[in-house]
Design a protein around this motif. Structure first.
Motif, PDB file in Angstrom:
ATOM      1  N   LEU A  91      17.965  46.853   5.437  1.00 31.13           N
ATOM      2  CA  LEU A  91      18.869  45.802   4.983  1.00 31.13           C
ATOM      3  C   LEU A  91      18.040  44.532   4.875  1.00 31.13           C
ATOM      4  O   LEU A  91      17.409  44.119   5.858  1.00 31.13           O
ATOM      5  CB  LEU A  91      20.004  45.587   5.985  1.00 31.13           C
TER       6      LEU A  91
ATOM      7  N   GLY B  59      25.108  41.835   7.977  1.00 32.37           N
ATOM      8  CA  GLY B  59      24.635  43.176   8.336  1.00 32.37           C
ATOM      9  C   GLY B  59      25.724  44.231   8.373  1.00 32.37           C
ATOM     10  O   GLY B  59      25.567  45.253   9.039  1.00 32.37           O
ATOM     11  N   ILE B  60      26.821  44.016   7.651  1.00 34.92           N
ATOM     12  CA  ILE B  60      27.899  45.015   7.718  1.00 34.92           C
ATOM     13  C   ILE B  60      28.247  45.653   6.370  1.00 34.92           C
ATOM     14  O   ILE B  60      28.881  46.688   6.329  1.00 34.92           O
ATOM     15  CB  ILE B  60      29.196  44.440   8.344  1.00 34.92           C
ATOM     16  N   CYS B  61      27.843  45.049   5.239  1.00 39.46           N
ATOM     17  CA  CYS B  61      28.302  45.588   3.953  1.00 39.46           C
ATOM     18  C   CYS B  61      27.336  46.623   3.379  1.00 39.46           C
ATOM     19  O   CYS B  61      27.722  47.499   2.620  1.00 39.46           O
ATOM     20  CB  CYS B  61      28.525  44.468   2.947  1.00 39.46           C
ATOM     21  N   GLY B  62      26.062  46.508   3.690  1.00 39.94           N
ATOM     22  CA  GLY B  62      25.071  47.469   3.204  1.00 39.94           C
ATOM     23  C   GLY B  62      24.677  47.263   1.749  1.00 39.94           C
ATOM     24  O   GLY B  62      23.986  48.093   1.172  1.00 39.94           O
ATOM     25  N   THR B  63      25.094  46.145   1.126  1.00 45.24           N
ATOM     26  CA  THR B  63      24.770  45.971  -0.296  1.00 45.24           C
ATOM     27  C   THR B  63      23.376  45.394  -0.532  1.00 45.24           C
ATOM     28  O   THR B  63      22.877  45.419  -1.637  1.00 45.24           O
ATOM     29  CB  THR B  63      25.791  45.040  -0.987  1.00 45.24           C
ATOM     30  N   CYS B  64      22.719  44.869   0.522  1.00 38.90           N
ATOM     31  CA  CYS B  64      21.423  44.205   0.331  1.00 38.90           C
ATOM     32  C   CYS B  64      20.263  45.175   0.571  1.00 38.90           C
ATOM     33  O   CYS B  64      19.168  44.741   0.883  1.00 38.90           O
ATOM     34  CB  CYS B  64      21.321  43.001   1.267  1.00 38.90           C
TER      35      CYS B  64
ATOM     36  N   ALA C 232      24.724  40.616  -1.670  1.00 40.19           N
ATOM     37  CA  ALA C 232      24.905  40.311  -0.238  1.00 40.19           C
ATOM     38  C   ALA C 232      26.388  40.037  -0.025  1.00 40.19           C
ATOM     39  O   ALA C 232      26.794  38.902   0.233  1.00 40.19           O
ATOM     40  CB  ALA C 232      24.047  39.118   0.167  1.00 40.19           C
TER      41      ALA C 232
ATOM     42  N   LEU D  19      16.269  38.804   2.853  1.00 38.53           N
ATOM     43  CA  LEU D  19      17.346  38.275   2.015  1.00 38.53           C
ATOM     44  C   LEU D  19      17.096  36.795   1.708  1.00 38.53           C
ATOM     45  O   LEU D  19      17.210  36.352   0.560  1.00 38.53           O
ATOM     46  CB  LEU D  19      18.698  38.454   2.713  1.00 38.53           C
TER      47      LEU D  19
ATOM     48  N   CYS E 169      28.550  40.670   2.312  1.00 42.66           N
ATOM     49  CA  CYS E 169      29.047  40.134   3.590  1.00 42.66           C
ATOM     50  C   CYS E 169      28.337  38.835   3.962  1.00 42.66           C
ATOM     51  O   CYS E 169      28.529  38.311   5.063  1.00 42.66           O
ATOM     52  CB  CYS E 169      28.916  41.164   4.701  1.00 42.66           C
ATOM     53  N   GLY E 170      27.521  38.333   3.050  1.00 43.29           N
ATOM     54  CA  GLY E 170      26.861  37.053   3.306  1.00 43.29           C
ATOM     55  C   GLY E 170      25.758  37.121   4.340  1.00 43.29           C
ATOM     56  O   GLY E 170      25.428  36.112   4.958  1.00 43.29           O
TER      57      GLY E 170
ATOM     58  N   CYS F 208      18.956  41.593   4.869  1.00 46.72           N
ATOM     59  CA  CYS F 208      19.410  40.514   5.756  1.00 46.72           C
ATOM     60  C   CYS F 208      19.038  40.780   7.209  1.00 46.72           C
ATOM     61  O   CYS F 208      19.216  39.912   8.056  1.00 46.72           O
ATOM     62  CB  CYS F 208      20.917  40.318   5.614  1.00 46.72           C
TER      63      CYS F 208
HETATM   64  S1  FES Z   1      24.230  41.214   3.146  1.00 41.97           S
HETATM   65 FE1  FES Z   1      25.659  42.600   3.911  1.00 41.97          FE
HETATM   66  S2  FES Z   1      24.419  44.001   4.992  1.00 41.97           S
HETATM   67 FE2  FES Z   1      23.030  42.563   4.272  1.00 41.97          FE
END
Ligand code: FES
Length: 535
Positions: free
Chosen positions: A81, A45-50, A39, A27, A41-42, A83
């Protein structure tokens, strides 16, 4: 052996190869390379968008966060992920479309044109234009090589006279010179775009010897100077369905002298030449698999291809996904919230250009409603639980917002999304019924258009706007109408094909379908026959 301290990271399909220091996550590597990876959730490691897919090379072992967010199959396919993963060698990564958030939102990109150009006698240039209700896209092509040299986009200036097609037709009807005013402001902006393209490609506008313009039927008529009154009254007939060749100078478009602009044939009053161009460029016209194509805008055109037949319809989805009619809505501009997730009751969001949040653009609005529903903060009718009166759900408190006011989602906002999603889903259902097909028989769903490029397909499935099909059956193709316009510019054979497509399509007028109202009402809900249970 010395330890490698710098790794080559090859980002595909964006085609960027950059060096990154050891110890930097993927990331961080993307961010320093200017690659707009989502990203939300910045990097926690919780949002899964990256999510990215490791195609070649080695990275650090899979983390518990990744095990929680990916299936076994996805992990076996190399999904990571960004990130949470750190390179251990030179690597090649594939970025799925959902993980990219490009900063410019006029959406000009689409697939590369692979059309054999007609022979031309000398080096010459051509102009392809897609006139959307909200946005304009223009492309300059080298006609000999078939290559796009420059592209430019702008907002449609007619917005000042009405945000949707119906209000612009009303404006034209209510003013004696209404049509001329709408045409003149449009052409003025197109001439500005032509100037930009010429500067970019270092050519003179007199060197542009061919032009193609596509657009929905109202935009087509207003550009060509045709009457539009009948488009606003049942049975919504176009003034003509035939292909047109109009002199550029007659509409005021400044190109080489004596250039004629080709405009392909129209399908119906609300399914225009942009949709013909989209069917052409996506290959929907080819017999084979059962496919659905949606071009989502203030008006959404939907086509279904099955068993060698083509059906099309159009539904009024409104400007909600342009950020209009939403309390804190805005266009997709810097500072707009474009992605939202609610994880364990906490709101995570991402803004365009990572600026302090100023409001919600279309993809953000779609996400918010899907996430509120997933988090059980919305009921099946779209009522906000725990909201008092008109206060709604505070997505971003004033202290965190760029303008120091709460960013709020209200019941009325949710209702606007329900109207749009119900129209799109009901149109889809009616086409399937006419073809005698069930949803599960659809092999592929093609999503075109600006908003369609940025929306999160999972959110659209979750709220029931899209059919509940596996994610891998959906394909986001960018500005397919713009791609089709360029194909038409390059080849007479493509223009013939467009004429055949317009002839072959069976147009379904939804307002005259006896089962449309029931389908529409059913699709207003978030669950049920045409709604969708939480994923
Ligand atoms: S930025 Fe959210 S899981 Fe990687």
């Amino acid at each position: 052996m010395s330890k490698q301290t710098v790794f080559q990271i090859d980002w595909q399909p964006v085609g960027r190869r950059v060096e990154s220091q050891a110890g930097r996550s993927l990331l961080e590597a993307a961010q320093s390379a200017g690659i707009e990876l989502a990203a939300v959730c910045g990097g926690d490691g919780i949002c899964g968008t990256c999510r990215v897919r490791l195609m070649r090379g080695e990275a650090t072992p899979v983390t518990p966060e990744e095990q929680a967010l990916f299936s076994h199959e996805e992990l076996a396919q190399g999904y990571r992920l960004a990130c949470r993963a750190f390179p251990r060698s030179d690597i090649t990564l594939d970025i799925p479309p959902d993980s990219l958030t490009a900063p410019q939102r006029l959406q000009l990109e689409s697939k590369t044109i692979e059309i054999k150009p007609d022979a031309v006698e000398r080096t010459a240039f051509g102009l392809a234009v897609d006139i959307g209700t909200t946005k304009l896209a223009a492309y300059l092509l080298d006609l000999r090589a078939g290559r796009t040299l420059a592209q430019a986009g702008a907002m449609n200036p007619q917005i000042a006279y009405g945000e949707d097609v119906i209000s612009r037709i009303a404006y034209a009807n209510a003013h004696t010179d209404g049509r001329q005013i709408l045409q003149a402001c449009l052409v003025e902006t197109l001439n500005q775009l032509v100037r930009e393209l010429c500067v970019d490609a270092a050519i003179e506008r007199e060197q542009i010897v061919k032009a193609v313009v596509v657009g929905n039927t109202a935009m087509h008529h207003l550009f060509a100077g045709l009457p539009v009154r009948q488009l606003g009254e049942a049975p919504y007939l176009p003034a003509t369905r035939e292909a047109l060749e109009i002199a550029a100078r007659d509409v005021g478009l400044q190109l080489a002298p004596k250039v004629h602009i080709y405009m392909p044939p129209i399908i119906a009053g609300f399914v225009g030449t942009d949709h013909v161009a989209m069917i052409l460029s996506t290959g929907l016209w080819q017999p084979g698999r059962t496919r659905l194509a949606l071009d989502i805008g203030t008006n959404t055109e939907i086509s279904l291809a099955a068993g060698g037949q083509l059906w099309s319809c159009s539904c009024a989805s409104g400007p909600v996904f342009e950020g209009a009619h939403i309390r804190d809505g805005m266009r997709a501009a810097p500072g707009a919230i474009e992605r939202v997730q609610i994880i364990h009751g906490n709101v995570h969001f991402q803004t365009i250009n990572h600026l302090p949040p100023a409001g919600l653009c279309g993809s953000g609005i779609l996400d918010v409603v899907a996430e509120l529903y997933k988090a059980d903060l919305l009921d099946a009718q779209g009522r906000l639980r725990h909201a008092r009166g008109d206060k709604g759900f505070v997505l971003v408190p004033a202290s965190a917002a760029g303008h120091h006011h709460n960013i709020v989602v209200t019941r009325r906002d949710v209702h606007e999304v329900q109207l749009a999603k119900a129209a799109i889903r009901a149109g889809t259902e009616i086409l399937l019924r006419r073809a005698g097909l069930s949803a599960s028989e659809v092999d592929e769903v093609i999503i075109a258009g600006a908003f369609g490029s940025y929306l999160d397909v999972n959110s659209a499935i979750r709220i029931g706007m899209f059919l509940p099909l596996p994610r891998d059956r959906f394909r986001q193709v960018g500005n397919a109408a713009g791609a089709g316009a360029r194909q038409l510019l390059l080849s007479a054979a493509q223009r013939q094909l467009a004429a055949e497509i317009a002839r072959r399509v069976e147009y379904i007028e939804l307002t005259t379908q006896p089962d449309f109202t029931n389908a529409y009402v059913a699709a207003m809900h978030f669950e049920g026959d045409t709604g969708c249970a939480p994923l």
